[in-house]
Design a protein around this motif. Sequence first.
Motif, PDB file in Angstrom:
ATOM      1  N   PRO A 103       0.833  -1.202   0.000  1.00  0.00           N
ATOM      2  CA  PRO A 103       0.000   0.000   0.000  1.00  0.00           C
ATOM      3  C   PRO A 103       0.869   1.254   0.000  1.00  0.00           C
ATOM      4  N   GLU A 104       0.515   2.194  -0.863  1.00  0.00           N
ATOM      5  CA  GLU A 104       1.287   3.420  -1.008  1.00  0.00           C
ATOM      6  C   GLU A 104       0.317   4.583  -1.213  1.00  0.00           C
ATOM      7  N   ILE A 105       0.482   5.624  -0.420  1.00  0.00           N
ATOM      8  CA  ILE A 105      -0.329   6.829  -0.575  1.00  0.00           C
ATOM      9  C   ILE A 105       0.283   7.643  -1.715  1.00  0.00           C
ATOM     10  N   ILE A 106      -0.569   8.018  -2.676  1.00  0.00           N
ATOM     11  CA  ILE A 106      -0.110   8.831  -3.796  1.00  0.00           C
ATOM     12  C   ILE A 106      -1.042  10.030  -3.945  1.00  0.00           C
ATOM     13  N   ASP A 107      -0.567  11.060  -4.635  1.00  0.00           N
ATOM     14  CA  ASP A 107      -1.402  12.244  -4.821  1.00  0.00           C
ATOM     15  C   ASP A 107      -2.169  12.149  -6.133  1.00  0.00           C
ATOM     16  N   ALA A 108      -3.064  13.114  -6.334  1.00  0.00           N
ATOM     17  CA  ALA A 108      -3.917  13.118  -7.523  1.00  0.00           C
ATOM     18  C   ALA A 108      -3.096  13.187  -8.806  1.00  0.00           C
ATOM     19  N   GLY A 109      -1.986  13.923  -8.777  1.00  0.00           N
ATOM     20  CA  GLY A 109      -1.144  14.041  -9.965  1.00  0.00           C
ATOM     21  C   GLY A 109      -0.626  12.706 -10.457  1.00  0.00           C
ATOM     22  N   GLU A 110      -0.355  11.806  -9.541  1.00  0.00           N
ATOM     23  CA  GLU A 110       0.120  10.473  -9.903  1.00  0.00           C
ATOM     24  C   GLU A 110      -1.039   9.518 -10.180  1.00  0.00           C
ATOM     25  N   ALA A 111      -2.135   9.655  -9.428  1.00  0.00           N
ATOM     26  CA  ALA A 111      -3.241   8.703  -9.522  1.00  0.00           C
ATOM     27  C   ALA A 111      -4.136   8.921 -10.731  1.00  0.00           C
ATOM     28  N   LEU A 112      -4.501  10.167 -11.010  1.00  0.00           N
ATOM     29  CA  LEU A 112      -5.508  10.430 -12.035  1.00  0.00           C
ATOM     30  C   LEU A 112      -5.131   9.928 -13.427  1.00  0.00           C
ATOM     31  N   PRO A 113      -3.876  10.010 -13.856  1.00  0.00           N
ATOM     32  CA  PRO A 113      -3.548   9.463 -15.176  1.00  0.00           C
ATOM     33  C   PRO A 113      -3.721   7.940 -15.264  1.00  0.00           C
ATOM     34  N   LEU A 114      -3.804   7.265 -14.113  1.00  0.00           N
ATOM     35  CA  LEU A 114      -3.907   5.802 -14.091  1.00  0.00           C
ATOM     36  C   LEU A 114      -5.344   5.303 -14.216  1.00  0.00           C
ATOM     37  N   VAL A 115      -6.319   6.161 -13.926  1.00  0.00           N
ATOM     38  CA  VAL A 115      -7.711   5.712 -13.872  1.00  0.00           C
ATOM     39  C   VAL A 115      -8.455   6.056 -15.151  1.00  0.00           C
ATOM     40  N   SER A 116      -9.636   5.463 -15.303  1.00  0.00           N
ATOM     41  CA  SER A 116     -10.458   5.688 -16.493  1.00  0.00           C
ATOM     42  C   SER A 116     -10.874   7.156 -16.581  1.00  0.00           C
ATOM     43  N   PRO A 117     -11.105   7.652 -17.792  1.00  0.00           N
ATOM     44  CA  PRO A 117     -11.532   9.048 -17.951  1.00  0.00           C
ATOM     45  C   PRO A 117     -12.790   9.390 -17.146  1.00  0.00           C
ATOM     46  N   ARG A 118     -13.744   8.479 -17.075  1.00  0.00           N
ATOM     47  CA  ARG A 118     -14.978   8.716 -16.325  1.00  0.00           C
ATOM     48  C   ARG A 118     -14.691   8.917 -14.835  1.00  0.00           C
ATOM     49  N   ARG A 119     -13.906   8.021 -14.265  1.00  0.00           N
ATOM     50  CA  ARG A 119     -13.550   8.136 -12.848  1.00  0.00           C
ATOM     51  C   ARG A 119     -12.669   9.366 -12.615  1.00  0.00           C
ATOM     52  N   ARG A 120     -11.762   9.641 -13.547  1.00  0.00           N
ATOM     53  CA  ARG A 120     -10.881  10.803 -13.422  1.00  0.00           C
ATOM     54  C   ARG A 120     -11.722  12.075 -13.280  1.00  0.00           C
ATOM     55  N   ARG A 121     -12.722  12.226 -14.142  1.00  0.00           N
ATOM     56  CA  ARG A 121     -13.590  13.406 -14.083  1.00  0.00           C
ATOM     57  C   ARG A 121     -14.305  13.499 -12.738  1.00  0.00           C
ATOM     58  N   THR A 122     -14.809  12.367 -12.261  1.00  0.00           N
ATOM     59  CA  THR A 122     -15.505  12.352 -10.966  1.00  0.00           C
ATOM     60  C   THR A 122     -14.557  12.738  -9.840  1.00  0.00           C
ATOM     61  N   PHE A 123     -13.386  12.128  -9.800  1.00  0.00           N
ATOM     62  CA  PHE A 123     -12.429  12.417  -8.726  1.00  0.00           C
ATOM     63  C   PHE A 123     -11.968  13.868  -8.770  1.00  0.00           C
ATOM     64  N   GLU A 124     -11.783  14.404  -9.973  1.00  0.00           N
ATOM     65  CA  GLU A 124     -11.379  15.805 -10.116  1.00  0.00           C
ATOM     66  C   GLU A 124     -12.499  16.738  -9.658  1.00  0.00           C
ATOM     67  N   ARG A 125     -13.721  16.434 -10.060  1.00  0.00           N
ATOM     68  CA  ARG A 125     -14.872  17.266  -9.724  1.00  0.00           C
ATOM     69  C   ARG A 125     -15.071  17.334  -8.206  1.00  0.00           C
ATOM     70  N   VAL A 126     -14.902  16.205  -7.543  1.00  0.00           N
ATOM     71  CA  VAL A 126     -15.079  16.151  -6.093  1.00  0.00           C
ATOM     72  C   VAL A 126     -13.864  16.746  -5.372  1.00  0.00           C
ATOM     73  N   GLY A 127     -12.733  16.789  -6.045  1.00  0.00           N
ATOM     74  CA  GLY A 127     -11.535  17.383  -5.455  1.00  0.00           C
ATOM     75  C   GLY A 127     -10.735  16.445  -4.581  1.00  0.00           C
ATOM     76  N   ILE A 128     -10.779  15.160  -4.873  1.00  0.00           N
ATOM     77  CA  ILE A 128     -10.016  14.192  -4.077  1.00  0.00           C
ATOM     78  C   ILE A 128      -8.526  14.379  -4.380  1.00  0.00           C
ATOM     79  N   GLU A 129      -7.746  14.533  -3.328  1.00  0.00           N
ATOM     80  CA  GLU A 129      -6.318  14.810  -3.485  1.00  0.00           C
ATOM     81  C   GLU A 129      -5.434  13.618  -3.159  1.00  0.00           C
ATOM     82  N   GLY A 130      -5.904  12.693  -2.314  1.00  0.00           N
ATOM     83  CA  GLY A 130      -5.104  11.551  -1.907  1.00  0.00           C
ATOM     84  C   GLY A 130      -5.714  10.245  -2.377  1.00  0.00           C
TER      85      GLY A 130
END
Length: 140
Positions: A103-130
Amino acid sequence: MMSLAPETWPTPLLNTIRTSNKYLLNPLMLRLAGRKNWYAAAIEHTGRRSGKVYTTPIVAERIDGGFVIPLPYGTAVDWLQNVRAAGRATISSQGEKYEVVRPEIIDAGEALPLVSPRRRRTFERVGIEGFLKVKDQPST
């Protein structure tokens, strides 16, 4: 205006939501979490003090070799502390079970490129940082 990111909400509000989730929403979500065609997954973890096995509903995005899990309530939640202490967990997602490690804590900059575009938009909209990133446990 209040920030959308849950970790920035006032502590009393956050504690009320956490308690509500723990005793009301989570038990209902666990009936479906991890099943095929359902958005929520479930993470099974061992209590770091009790040694008891717990299951918690989560959102887990399958990535190459593991999962990325948003942390809308920050890093102080019990399930995350248990996973980090044990260094492992079991994730049920889309009708499959995965043993995960590292388990490794990563920030949005590292995580968002790894996830699907749909989830990326949701996570960005909600403002999840970790996020929590875990790897599939290698077969032995």
